[in-house]
Design a protein around this motif. Structure first.
Motif, PDB file in Angstrom:
ATOM      1  N   ASN A  47       0.819  -1.214   0.000  1.00  0.00           N
ATOM      2  CA  ASN A  47       0.000   0.000   0.000  1.00  0.00           C
ATOM      3  C   ASN A  47       0.851   1.261   0.000  1.00  0.00           C
ATOM      4  OD1 ASN A  47      -2.386  -1.375  -0.058  1.00  0.00           O
ATOM      5  ND2 ASN A  47      -3.003  -0.909   2.036  1.00  0.00           N
ATOM      6  N   ALA A  48       1.672   1.411   1.025  1.00  0.00           N
ATOM      7  CA  ALA A  48       2.467   2.626   1.208  1.00  0.00           C
ATOM      8  C   ALA A  48       3.924   2.232   1.402  1.00  0.00           C
ATOM      9  CB  ALA A  48       1.949   3.427   2.400  1.00  0.00           C
ATOM     10  N   ALA A  49       4.481   1.607   0.388  1.00  0.00           N
ATOM     11  CA  ALA A  49       5.803   0.990   0.503  1.00  0.00           C
ATOM     12  C   ALA A  49       6.917   2.012   0.318  1.00  0.00           C
ATOM     13  CB  ALA A  49       5.942  -0.138  -0.515  1.00  0.00           C
ATOM     14  N   GLN A  50       7.897   1.967   1.212  1.00  0.00           N
ATOM     15  CA  GLN A  50       9.125   2.742   1.089  1.00  0.00           C
ATOM     16  C   GLN A  50      10.213   1.797   0.592  1.00  0.00           C
ATOM     17  OE1 GLN A  50       9.613   4.250   5.059  1.00  0.00           O
ATOM     18  NE2 GLN A  50       7.744   5.472   4.976  1.00  0.00           N
ATOM     19  N   GLU A 610       6.750 -15.041  16.407  1.00  0.00           N
ATOM     20  CA  GLU A 610       5.649 -14.174  15.998  1.00  0.00           C
ATOM     21  C   GLU A 610       6.002 -13.531  14.663  1.00  0.00           C
ATOM     22  OE1 GLU A 610       3.923 -12.547  20.237  1.00  0.00           O
ATOM     23  OE2 GLU A 610       5.435 -11.368  19.180  1.00  0.00           O
ATOM     24  N   LYS A 611       4.964 -13.139  13.930  1.00  0.00           N
ATOM     25  CA  LYS A 611       5.232 -12.488  12.654  1.00  0.00           C
ATOM     26  C   LYS A 611       4.133 -11.500  12.324  1.00  0.00           C
ATOM     27  CE  LYS A 611       6.895 -13.282   8.024  1.00  0.00           C
ATOM     28  NZ  LYS A 611       8.094 -12.490   8.362  1.00  0.00           N
ATOM     29  N   ASN A 612       4.531 -10.307  11.897  1.00  0.00           N
ATOM     30  CA  ASN A 612       3.586  -9.330  11.378  1.00  0.00           C
ATOM     31  C   ASN A 612       3.184  -9.781   9.975  1.00  0.00           C
ATOM     32  OD1 ASN A 612       2.194  -7.142  10.344  1.00  0.00           O
ATOM     33  ND2 ASN A 612       3.686  -5.612  10.999  1.00  0.00           N
ATOM     34  N   LEU A 613       1.920 -10.160   9.826  1.00  0.00           N
ATOM     35  CA  LEU A 613       1.424 -10.668   8.546  1.00  0.00           C
ATOM     36  C   LEU A 613       0.742  -9.596   7.710  1.00  0.00           C
ATOM     37  CD1 LEU A 613       0.041 -14.062   9.885  1.00  0.00           C
ATOM     38  CD2 LEU A 613       2.075 -13.739   8.457  1.00  0.00           C
ATOM     39  N   GLY A 614       0.933  -8.332   8.098  1.00  0.00           N
ATOM     40  CA  GLY A 614       0.406  -7.257   7.252  1.00  0.00           C
ATOM     41  C   GLY A 614      -0.492  -6.284   7.966  1.00  0.00           C
ATOM     42  N   GLY A 615      -0.137  -5.895   9.203  1.00  0.00           N
ATOM     43  CA  GLY A 615      -0.974  -4.941   9.934  1.00  0.00           C
ATOM     44  C   GLY A 615      -2.286  -5.577  10.346  1.00  0.00           C
ATOM     45  N   ARG A 616      -3.392  -4.918  10.140  1.00  0.00           N
ATOM     46  CA  ARG A 616      -4.686  -5.521  10.467  1.00  0.00           C
ATOM     47  C   ARG A 616      -4.860  -6.782   9.630  1.00  0.00           C
ATOM     48  NH1 ARG A 616      -6.112  -0.202   9.615  1.00  0.00           N
ATOM     49  NH2 ARG A 616      -7.376  -0.687   7.801  1.00  0.00           N
ATOM     50  N   ILE A 617      -5.254  -7.874  10.292  1.00  0.00           N
ATOM     51  CA  ILE A 617      -5.360  -9.151   9.579  1.00  0.00           C
ATOM     52  C   ILE A 617      -6.709  -9.799   9.835  1.00  0.00           C
ATOM     53  CG2 ILE A 617      -2.880  -9.597   9.485  1.00  0.00           C
ATOM     54  CD1 ILE A 617      -3.236 -11.466  11.902  1.00  0.00           C
ATOM     55  N   TRP A 618      -7.129 -10.626   8.870  1.00  0.00           N
ATOM     56  CA  TRP A 618      -8.374 -11.387   8.948  1.00  0.00           C
ATOM     57  C   TRP A 618      -8.058 -12.850   8.622  1.00  0.00           C
ATOM     58  CZ3 TRP A 618      -7.953  -6.470   7.190  1.00  0.00           C
ATOM     59  CH2 TRP A 618      -8.797  -5.509   7.762  1.00  0.00           C
ATOM     60  N   PRO A 619      -8.037 -13.737   9.626  1.00  0.00           N
ATOM     61  CA  PRO A 619      -7.733 -15.146   9.373  1.00  0.00           C
ATOM     62  C   PRO A 619      -8.980 -15.944   9.009  1.00  0.00           C
ATOM     63  CG  PRO A 619      -7.879 -14.780  11.730  1.00  0.00           C
ATOM     64  CD  PRO A 619      -8.131 -13.447  11.072  1.00  0.00           C
ATOM     65  N   LEU A 638      -2.985  -4.601   3.696  1.00  0.00           N
ATOM     66  CA  LEU A 638      -2.267  -4.285   2.466  1.00  0.00           C
ATOM     67  C   LEU A 638      -2.947  -4.845   1.227  1.00  0.00           C
ATOM     68  CD1 LEU A 638       1.415  -4.870   3.666  1.00  0.00           C
ATOM     69  CD2 LEU A 638       0.060  -2.766   3.694  1.00  0.00           C
ATOM     70  N   GLY A 639      -4.087  -5.509   1.407  1.00  0.00           N
ATOM     71  CA  GLY A 639      -4.810  -6.061   0.271  1.00  0.00           C
ATOM     72  C   GLY A 639      -4.282  -7.389  -0.208  1.00  0.00           C
ATOM     73  N   GLY A 640      -3.389  -8.015   0.564  1.00  0.00           N
ATOM     74  CA  GLY A 640      -2.788  -9.265   0.147  1.00  0.00           C
ATOM     75  C   GLY A 640      -3.208 -10.443   1.004  1.00  0.00           C
ATOM     76  N   ILE A 641      -2.703 -11.615   0.622  1.00  0.00           N
ATOM     77  CA  ILE A 641      -3.063 -12.878   1.263  1.00  0.00           C
ATOM     78  C   ILE A 641      -1.791 -13.664   1.579  1.00  0.00           C
ATOM     79  CG2 ILE A 641      -4.341 -15.043   1.026  1.00  0.00           C
ATOM     80  CD1 ILE A 641      -6.217 -12.726   1.012  1.00  0.00           C
ATOM     81  N   HIS A 642      -1.772 -14.283   2.768  1.00  0.00           N
ATOM     82  CA  HIS A 642      -0.725 -15.231   3.132  1.00  0.00           C
ATOM     83  C   HIS A 642      -1.355 -16.588   3.405  1.00  0.00           C
ATOM     84  CE1 HIS A 642       2.527 -12.348   3.405  1.00  0.00           C
ATOM     85  NE2 HIS A 642       1.836 -11.587   4.229  1.00  0.00           N
ATOM     86  N   VAL A 643      -0.658 -17.653   3.018  1.00  0.00           N
ATOM     87  CA  VAL A 643      -1.078 -19.022   3.313  1.00  0.00           C
ATOM     88  C   VAL A 643      -0.131 -19.603   4.341  1.00  0.00           C
ATOM     89  CG1 VAL A 643      -1.436 -21.339   2.395  1.00  0.00           C
ATOM     90  CG2 VAL A 643      -2.080 -19.349   1.026  1.00  0.00           C
ATOM     91  N   LEU A 644      -0.664 -19.974   5.502  1.00  0.00           N
ATOM     92  CA  LEU A 644       0.115 -20.637   6.543  1.00  0.00           C
ATOM     93  C   LEU A 644      -0.243 -22.121   6.515  1.00  0.00           C
ATOM     94  CD1 LEU A 644       0.083 -17.583   7.438  1.00  0.00           C
ATOM     95  CD2 LEU A 644       0.329 -18.425   9.767  1.00  0.00           C
ATOM     96  N   ARG A 645       0.697 -22.909   6.067  1.00  0.00           N
ATOM     97  CA  ARG A 645       0.488 -24.353   5.936  1.00  0.00           C
ATOM     98  C   ARG A 645       1.086 -25.073   7.135  1.00  0.00           C
ATOM     99  NH1 ARG A 645       1.779 -27.783   0.409  1.00  0.00           N
ATOM    100  NH2 ARG A 645       1.098 -29.831   1.138  1.00  0.00           N
ATOM    101  N   HIS A 646       0.320 -25.951   7.736  1.00  0.00           N
ATOM    102  CA  HIS A 646       0.797 -26.682   8.906  1.00  0.00           C
ATOM    103  C   HIS A 646       1.951 -27.582   8.503  1.00  0.00           C
ATOM    104  CE1 HIS A 646       0.857 -28.698  12.742  1.00  0.00           C
ATOM    105  NE2 HIS A 646      -0.157 -27.966  13.173  1.00  0.00           N
ATOM    106  N   ASP A 647       3.083 -27.453   9.209  1.00  0.00           N
ATOM    107  CA  ASP A 647       4.254 -28.210   8.780  1.00  0.00           C
ATOM    108  C   ASP A 647       4.265 -29.643   9.294  1.00  0.00           C
ATOM    109  OD1 ASP A 647       5.109 -27.978  11.448  1.00  0.00           O
ATOM    110  OD2 ASP A 647       6.185 -26.139  11.006  1.00  0.00           O
TER     111      ASP A 647
END
Length: 733
Positions: A47-50, A610-619, A638-647
């Motif tokens: 969104n607001a990348a430096q 812990e990990k910041n997955l993009g500010g406000r998140i919706w799991p 940020l309008g993106g998606i992360h996939v967390l796969r159980h290892d």
């Protein structure tokens, strides 16, 4: 991908495992509307990348390091054969104190980039102390006050004493070698002022080591100009013109970038401010140290930068040709206007000139973003089997679109239940762009108690700005069919920043509500209605001990059996971007259970953290890989998606585990069904006659099924998953 396979094959067995352990999976192929592959699909949006560059992995080539203001998150990409590859393992190697802005500059002349970042007291500096062949390491640089004490922030010599080089929280300074002597100088807007200060680094002049960072404020009016208001400057000490009220404004932050734009070896200044849409160049007819500035113009001259608010410019080589390019993005912390286009917020201008005499030619509005799933902001994912073909399709709702109303993106799963492949099939599912609704947050849940997945969402109205809870009833038991469905409103109060999750908390088969409130608490609302007529009553104001908190806001959640033990767990997120899991949340007892937050494996650190997955998140939780432990899919601001796969997830056995009880069952009772995987269930007679329509069954959750009017006798339960059917017998008495 090879790096991840190595770590999971050889390192993970050495690591102590917890029950909720995941890795970020970038392997699922994704195609856009035109069928083009999106190689950065799961990178998480921008969104607001430096923009900054540095060598992250010690291979001698510069990689890409971004800091996105809207998420407060460092985002890293490796340069592999002149292609950017997501490398989230490096993000946790940066200091957690990075705030407001990040500029990577080599201040101690050792050839390695160091960190300059914001602080409430000014500028914080970290020295790169990475050992050869080791992980990134940083050392906080402390500044001598001259009084046998140290300062945690950068100091500069003022009129009499050393003082903090203070910035407004949303200012972005320019840090570069302005006088050409080999050390770094600083230009910044005067704190709460309107002129530019020049802080000269005197390390070289005073024969000090390069890392001394001895600054002196040379002037508070570099270039002898002042900004009056957006797009209006006064020069040569003149006052602001009468049409600006005869006064200057400093209502918001300023972003500065000193850059030689015309090849005369003297620095011009690229300038923008928080209330302005354009980027301007202030033309320098003098020298970098003694500038003469009397004119300005939009920059670049052709296709000049123009955002709704606060553009900022960055000067880095991002196309691997050895010449630094220009990248612009909005320097904002949050969306302020609906017409801010956050899908196209990384404007790339290629340097088609030379290193010393650049020519910036516009290329695209969505650098990197066009290769990602990036829906703008507030990406809220949901999954359902649209066409009853046995695999999960993906939906992503948005805050708003280019037409300002929210839209839903529909990605069809063209792969298999084991190996998903997503193809964007529609960027306006069900035509929400024609509605008068925005800030849409969706999920699929049985709102009517008819055993089908309805479309449930909260949204704001253009007409009165009110946020309401809505649903569309699904006409199908196994697929999605909203033909002719009327928009229904649920009697439930909420605000625009609050989040709703529908799930059965008390096991009565009716949908209840978990509400993440704006003050940080989680409310449990029990459904006291009847099937098809929900009525919600507040049961607990601080459910699970999650009470009001200033550090835990924008609370979100999703319930499912995450570890395959038959109990329902709760995944929670908030505005910090950190995901947590509460084990077996329905049976936690009294007190506040502590969520497990060390969930994501970092192969660089060989540990879970812990990990910041993009500010406000919706799991949300979905079994994308037909495993015994589902994945968590997270959308973010940020309008993106992360996939967390159980290892530790293993493929499910071919024969499903299906429980049917009580058996025998009275024809007046409810039949409980539970399976170890997603599928559909229907009742057939011993002669093969279909006696009930198919009903979708979630994995590892008890499904309370109301029997149709059937006579006493023996019946068959047909459970279908992955296009294979399995039979269980039961008796109605």
């Amino acid at each position: 991908m090879i790096r991840l396979l190595y770590f999971f094959a050889f390192v993970l067995p050495l690591v102590s495992q917890a029950q909720f352990t995941y890795f970020l999976d970038h392997s699922i192929p994704v195609q856009d509307l035109h069928g083009d592959n999106q190689p950065l699909a799961w990178a998480g949006g921008l969104n607001a990348a430096q923009f900054n560059s540095m060598d992250l992995n010690g291979d001698g080539t510069d990689d890409l390091v971004l800091f996105d203001r809207m998420a407060g998150k460092v985002i890293t990409f490796l340069n592999e054969d002149n292609q950017y590859v997501p490398a989230p393992e490096y993000e946790n190697l940066f200091p957690g104190e990075i705030s407001n802005w990040l500029l990577l500059r080599d201040y101690n002349c050792d050839g390695r980039k160091d960190i300059f970042t914001g602080d409430v007291l000014g500028i914080r500096v970290y020295r790169n102390v990475t050992a050869t062949g080791g992980n990134l390491e940083w050392e906080h640089h402390l500044f001598s006050t001259g009084f046998n004490s140290k300062s945690s922030v950068l100091l500069t010599q003022g009129a009499s004493n050393k003082v903090n080089l203070q910035l407004q929280f949303d200012d972005l300074p320019s840090i570069t070698d302005l006088d050409g002597d080999g050390d770094l100088d600083i230009l910044n807007i005067q704190y709460a002022g309107h002129t530019v200060e020049f802080h000269q680094n005197l390390s070289v002049e005073n024969n000090l080591p390069c890392d001394s960072l001895e600054f002196r404020r040379v002037t508070r009016s570099w270039g002898d100009f002042r900004e009056c208001q957006c797009g209006e400057f006064a020069f040569s000490g003149a006052a602001c013109p009468p049409n600006s009220g005869g006064r200057t404004e400093h209502a918001g932050g300023k972003s500065l970038l000193a850059l030689d734009v015309n090849g005369d070896q003297q620095m011009e200044l690229l300038f923008s401010e928080a209330t302005c849409s354009q980027l301007f160049v202030l033309h320098n007819e003098g020298t970098s140290v003694d500038p003469v500035i009397s004119t300005f113009s939009p920059f670049p001259a052709n296709n000049s930068v123009n955002f709704v608010l606060f553009p900022a410019a960055f000067h880095e080589d991002v196309d691997f040709d050895g010449k630094k390019d220009l990248i612009a993005s909005p320097n904002i912390f949050t969306r302020e206007y609906l017409n801010t286009d956050l899908q196209r917020s990384t404007w790339f201008y290629k340097n088609t000139g030379t290193t010393t005499n650049p020519v910036f030619s516009f290329v695209e509005h969505n650098f990197l973003q066009r290769h990602m799933i990036d829906v703008g902001d507030n990406a809220v994912p949901a999954f359902a089997d649209v066409d009853a073909d046995g695999d999960f399709d993906m939906f992503v709702s948005t805050h708003s679109s280019r037409e300002y109303a929210s839209v839903i993106y529909y990605y069809e799963n063209t792969g298999t239940p084991v190996s998903p492949v997503f193809k964007l099939s529609s960027d306006d599912y069900l035509g929400f762009s024609a509605s008068r609704l925005f800030n849409l947050k969706m999920q699929f849940a049985d709102m009517t108690g008819d055993q089908s997945l309805d479309l449930v969402f909260s949204a704001q109205s253009f007409d009165n700005n009110a946020t309401r809870l809505y649903y569309l009833s699904n006409n199908s038991q196994t697929a999605l069919n909203f033909d002719g469905a009327l928009l229904q409103t649920v009697d439930f109060e909420l605000t625009s920043s609050e989040n709703i999750y529908i799930t059965d908390i008390d096991g009565d088969g009716l949908p209840d509500i978990l509400a993440g409130r704006s003050e940080g608490n989680l409310e449990y609302w029990r459904n006291d209605g009847i099937e098809g007529s929900p009525m919600f009553v507040l049961e607990e104001e601080n459910f699970l001990g999650l009470n009001r908190s200033t550090v835990r806001q924008n609370l979100t959640c999703a319930a499912a059996d995450l570890d395959g033990d038959g109990n329902i767990d709760l995944a929670i997120g908030d505005q910090t971007g950190r995901l947590g899991v509460i084990n077996d949340f329905r049976n936690t007892g009294t007190g506040e259970p502590q969520p497990d937050r060390n969930l994501v494996f970092n192969p660089a650190l060989e540990t879970y953290s812990e990990k910041n997955l993009g500010g406000r998140i919706w799991p949300t939780v979905v079994n994308l890989f037909n495993a015994n432990k589902p994945a968590i899919v997270v959308g973010n601001v940020l309008g993106g998606i992360h996939v967390l796969r159980h290892d530790e997830g293993a493929s499910l056995p071919e024969e499903p585990e299906v429980k049917v009880y009580p058996n025998p069952v009275s024809k007046y009772d409810v039949l409980n069904l539970q399976a170890d995987r997603y599928g559909t269930m229907e009742i057939i007679s011993v002669l093969g006659q279909q006696l009930s329509p198919p009903v979708a069954i979630k994995a590892n959750q008890i499904h309370r099924y109301t029997l149709p009017p059937l006579a006493a006798g023996l019946y068959l339960l047909k459970f279908t998953a992955n296009n294979k059917s399995h039979i269980r017998r039961f008796v109605i008495k």
